[in-house]
Design a protein around this motif. Structure first.
Motif, PDB file in Angstrom:
ATOM      1  N   LYS A  91      44.858 -42.172 104.467  1.00 22.28           N
ATOM      2  CA  LYS A  91      43.792 -43.169 104.277  1.00 22.28           C
ATOM      3  C   LYS A  91      43.791 -44.195 105.411  1.00 22.28           C
ATOM      4  CE  LYS A  91      43.530 -42.845  99.254  1.00 22.28           C
ATOM      5  NZ  LYS A  91      43.783 -43.510  97.978  1.00 22.28           N
ATOM      6  N   ILE A  92      44.973 -44.622 105.827  1.00 14.65           N
ATOM      7  CA  ILE A  92      45.077 -45.594 106.920  1.00 14.65           C
ATOM      8  C   ILE A  92      44.525 -45.000 108.210  1.00 14.65           C
ATOM      9  CG2 ILE A  92      46.734 -46.783 108.430  1.00 14.65           C
ATOM     10  CD1 ILE A  92      48.430 -47.247 105.843  1.00 14.65           C
ATOM     11  N   GLU A  93      44.856 -43.747 108.481  1.00 10.94           N
ATOM     12  CA  GLU A  93      44.345 -43.100 109.694  1.00 10.94           C
ATOM     13  C   GLU A  93      42.822 -43.001 109.666  1.00 10.94           C
ATOM     14  OE1 GLU A  93      46.573 -39.468 109.698  1.00 10.94           O
ATOM     15  OE2 GLU A  93      48.290 -40.399 110.728  1.00 10.94           O
ATOM     16  N   GLN A  94      42.244 -42.705 108.512  1.00 12.77           N
ATOM     17  CA  GLN A  94      40.786 -42.642 108.392  1.00 12.77           C
ATOM     18  C   GLN A  94      40.178 -44.027 108.617  1.00 12.77           C
ATOM     19  OE1 GLN A  94      38.679 -40.017 108.074  1.00 12.77           O
ATOM     20  NE2 GLN A  94      37.039 -41.503 108.310  1.00 12.77           N
ATOM     21  N   TYR A  95      40.795 -45.052 108.029  1.00  7.87           N
ATOM     22  CA  TYR A  95      40.324 -46.421 108.216  1.00  7.87           C
ATOM     23  C   TYR A  95      40.386 -46.794 109.701  1.00  7.87           C
ATOM     24  CZ  TYR A  95      40.289 -51.500 108.210  1.00  7.87           C
ATOM     25  OH  TYR A  95      39.996 -52.803 108.486  1.00  7.87           O
ATOM     26  N   GLN A  96      41.464 -46.433 110.380  1.00  9.69           N
ATOM     27  CA  GLN A  96      41.605 -46.755 111.795  1.00  9.69           C
ATOM     28  C   GLN A  96      40.547 -46.056 112.636  1.00  9.69           C
ATOM     29  OE1 GLN A  96      45.763 -45.687 112.174  1.00  9.69           O
ATOM     30  NE2 GLN A  96      46.396 -47.832 112.098  1.00  9.69           N
ATOM     31  N   ARG A  97      40.223 -44.810 112.294  1.00  7.12           N
ATOM     32  CA  ARG A  97      39.154 -44.106 113.021  1.00  7.12           C
ATOM     33  C   ARG A  97      37.815 -44.816 112.826  1.00  7.12           C
ATOM     34  NH1 ARG A  97      42.228 -39.625 111.362  1.00  7.12           N
ATOM     35  NH2 ARG A  97      41.012 -39.364 109.459  1.00  7.12           N
ATOM     36  N   ASN A  98      37.525 -45.211 111.580  1.00 13.00           N
ATOM     37  CA  ASN A  98      36.275 -45.928 111.303  1.00 13.00           C
ATOM     38  C   ASN A  98      36.233 -47.262 112.030  1.00 13.00           C
ATOM     39  OD1 ASN A  98      35.496 -43.830 109.628  1.00 13.00           O
ATOM     40  ND2 ASN A  98      36.090 -44.872 107.748  1.00 13.00           N
TER      41      ASN A  98
END
Length: 147
Positions: A91-98
């Motif tokens: 989830k953190i990696e997805q947030y960072q991409r966004n």
């Protein structure tokens, strides 16, 4: 109102500014600020060193969790914590991409504002529910101060 900060690291090529780096992490912006205040001629080097160190630490921890989860007689509560960590990491990696995608859009617009008026090195872009502080860090100024 939500508030964020985006840093732009610019350099000059034949008197034309070019965007080298977009930074939206508060800690990374603090590293750049600190390096600039210290007169460092290449603040991006400190930034890259910090990123490499964080990547190594994160990789080591991820390896530890994966190794732990591969143990055959792992207590269920430890296994649950490990699985939860992996889900959180995803989830953190997805947030960072966004966040990186949003920062790029904001930075592209802010860079145009800066190109039109190079005196704008610390300003705000304001929307209906969010404001973004833009900080511009010029490497040309760092080199001229170091010389």
């Amino acid at each position: 109102m939500k508030s964020a900060i985006v840093g732009l690291v610019v350099d000059y090529e034949n008197e034309s500014p070019r965007l080298l780096e977009i930074i939206s992490d508060d800690r990374e912006i603090a590293v750049i600020e600190s390096a600039c205040e210290e007169g460092d001629s290449d603040p991006l080097q400190k930034l890259e060193q910090g990123r490499q160190k964080a990547a190594v630490e994160e990789e080591e921890f991820a390896n530890y969790v994966e190794e732990l989860l591969s143990q055959p007689f792992l207590r269920p509560e430890i296994q649950a914590h490990g699985v939860q960590w992996l889900k959180s990491k995803s989830k953190i990696e997805q947030y960072q991409r966004n966040e990186a995608e949003a920062a790029k859009i904001i930075a592209d617009y802010a860079f145009k504002v800066f190109v039109e008026d190079p005196s704008k090195t610390d300003f705000f872009l304001v929307g209906p529910s969010t404001q973004v502080r833009i900080r511009v860090f010029s490497l040309r100024e760092r080199r001229s101060q170091a010389a």
